[in-house]
Design an enzyme around this catalytic site. Structure first.
Site, short mmCIF file in Angstrom:
data_model
loop_
_atom_site.label_atom_id
_atom_site.label_comp_id
_atom_site.label_asym_id
_atom_site.label_seq_id
_atom_site.Cartn_x
_atom_site.Cartn_y
_atom_site.Cartn_z
N ARG A 70 0.86 -1.14 0.12
CA ARG A 70 -0.14 -0.03 0.00
C ARG A 70 0.82 1.08 -0.14
NH1 ARG A 70 -5.31 1.38 3.61
NH2 ARG A 70 -6.18 -0.11 1.84
N HIS A 93 -7.11 0.63 -6.81
CA HIS A 93 -7.39 -0.42 -5.53
C HIS A 93 -8.17 -1.80 -5.92
CE1 HIS A 93 -7.68 -1.65 -1.47
NE2 HIS A 93 -8.49 -0.86 -0.81
N GLN A 130 -9.88 -4.26 -3.85
CA GLN A 130 -11.13 -3.82 -3.25
C GLN A 130 -12.22 -4.03 -4.42
OE1 GLN A 130 -12.00 -2.24 -0.24
NE2 GLN A 130 -14.18 -2.63 -1.12
N ASP A 165 -17.29 7.02 -1.99
CA ASP A 165 -16.06 6.90 -1.00
C ASP A 165 -15.91 8.30 -0.64
OD1 ASP A 165 -13.75 5.91 -0.02
OD2 ASP A 165 -12.67 5.98 -1.96
N CYS A 203 -16.50 1.36 -0.07
CA CYS A 203 -15.44 0.40 0.32
C CYS A 203 -15.05 0.54 1.98
CB CYS A 203 -14.08 1.02 -0.38
SG CYS A 203 -13.77 2.65 -0.26
N ARG A 249 -13.46 -9.07 1.01
CA ARG A 249 -12.18 -8.83 1.01
C ARG A 249 -11.33 -9.99 1.17
NH1 ARG A 249 -10.11 -3.54 0.81
NH2 ARG A 249 -8.17 -4.54 0.53
#
Ligand code: CP
Ligand code: NVA
Length: 303
Positions: free
Chosen positions: A103, A130, A133, A222, A262, A290
């Site tokens: 990340r 991402h 996700q 988001d 998310c 996930r």
């Protein structure tokens, strides 16, 4: 499969296979079979340049439940934080471990790492994408909408990393109708829009929320201030205020629309408490998925 840095590293078929595998792992786990030994002897490293709850825990638990091991590392605890280059770090880590998830702030950091590593590299969120996700989100859409055929997805808010990967993922699995309602200057990545279009998904980008949401089966939002954009907070809160997903917005969509996020949520900013409460099952399922989707991914990459 040796990398998942962009969602476009996968084909539509790869995604369908990963989702099938994730779905059976989810069923198996619900029936009490948590622990497997597929990845016995394998080690995954997780490198975090910025915070995480879901990504970190779901990858750790995924490796544990598949019989492998994990080492979680913060950027600043590594020599990377003191200026050691990615090139040497990637080569050294490749000698010790079997795969790495990173990340990072800049997407280029993960691409650089992959250039010098001889092990699979997974993007655990960058400023551009991402993809992990998106796998969980597509799995969730499939569960709640019984597949992807004919559905319309509407993104409301910042055309950010999560949005870019979602557009790509939707296009790859054959979703043809995707709308983005965002303020001018906050559109998704142009290259992503082009790639989606070449796959048959014409993304309608507009500042008109009603146009985006009308007839939508899925609304997705988001945070207004992604990690790394904190200095822009005041301006972003002002610019995005009209793009809040509230009950009025939800009512413009199909009656059985689902609202996705998310997480982490900033209640009262991009989503209201009322909408969050109504959609809690969907949003928590995204987070749960996930785990299953990443297990499927790790099995495919490492077995
Ligand atoms: N959705 C997501 O990636 O959450 P974290 O930032 O908690 O990992
Ligand atoms: N867009 C958000 C997603 C967090 C999971 C961010 O980049 O901070």
């Amino acid at each position: 499969m040796d990398r998942l840095i962009s969602i476009f590293d996968l084909t539509g078929r790869d995604i369908e296979e990963l989702l099938d595998s994730a779905t059976s792992l989810k069923k198996e786990r619900a029936n009490g079979l948590k622990k497997r030994n597929d990845l016995e002897g394998k080690v995954l490293a997780l490198i975090f340049e910025k915070p995480s709850t879901r990504t970190r825990i779901s990858f750790e638990v995924a490796m544990f439940e598949l019989g492998g091991e994990v080492t979680s590392l913060n950027w600043n605890e590594l020599q990377l934080g003191r200026g050691e280059r990615i090139k040497e770090t990637a080569k050294v880590m490749s000698a010790y471990i079997d795969a790495v998830m990173i990340r990072a702030y800049a997407h280029g950091t993960i691409e650089d790492f992959a250039r010098y590593a001889s092990i699979p590299v997974i993007n655990g969120l960058s400023d551009r994408e991402h993809p992990c996700q998106t796998l969980a989100d597509l799995m969730t859409i499939k569960e709640y909408r019984n597949g992807f055929e004919g559905i319309k997805v509407a993104w409301i808010g910042d055309g950010n990393n999560v949005c870019n990967s979602l557009i790509g993922g939707c296009a790859l699995v054959g979703i043809e109708r995707f709308s983005v309602a965002c303020p001018r200057g906050y559109e998704p990545d142009v290259q992503v829009l082009k790639r989606a279009e070449s796959l048959g998904c014409k993304v309608h980008v507009t500042d008109d929320i009603e146009a985006a949401v009308t007839d939508a089966d899925v609304i997705y939002t988001d945070v207004w201030v992604s990690m790394g954009a904190e200095t822009e907070r005041a301006r972003r809160v002002r610019v995005f205020r009209p793009y809040q997903v509230n009950e009025r917005v939800v009512e413009m969509a199909k009656e059985d629309v689902i609202v996705m996020h998310c997480m982490p949520v900033h209640v009262g900013e991009e989503i209201t408490e009322a909408v969050l409460n109504r959609e809690e099952d969907v949003i928590l399922t995204q987070a749960e998925n996930r785990l299953h989707a990443q297990k499927a991914l790790l099995m495919r990459m490492l077995k």
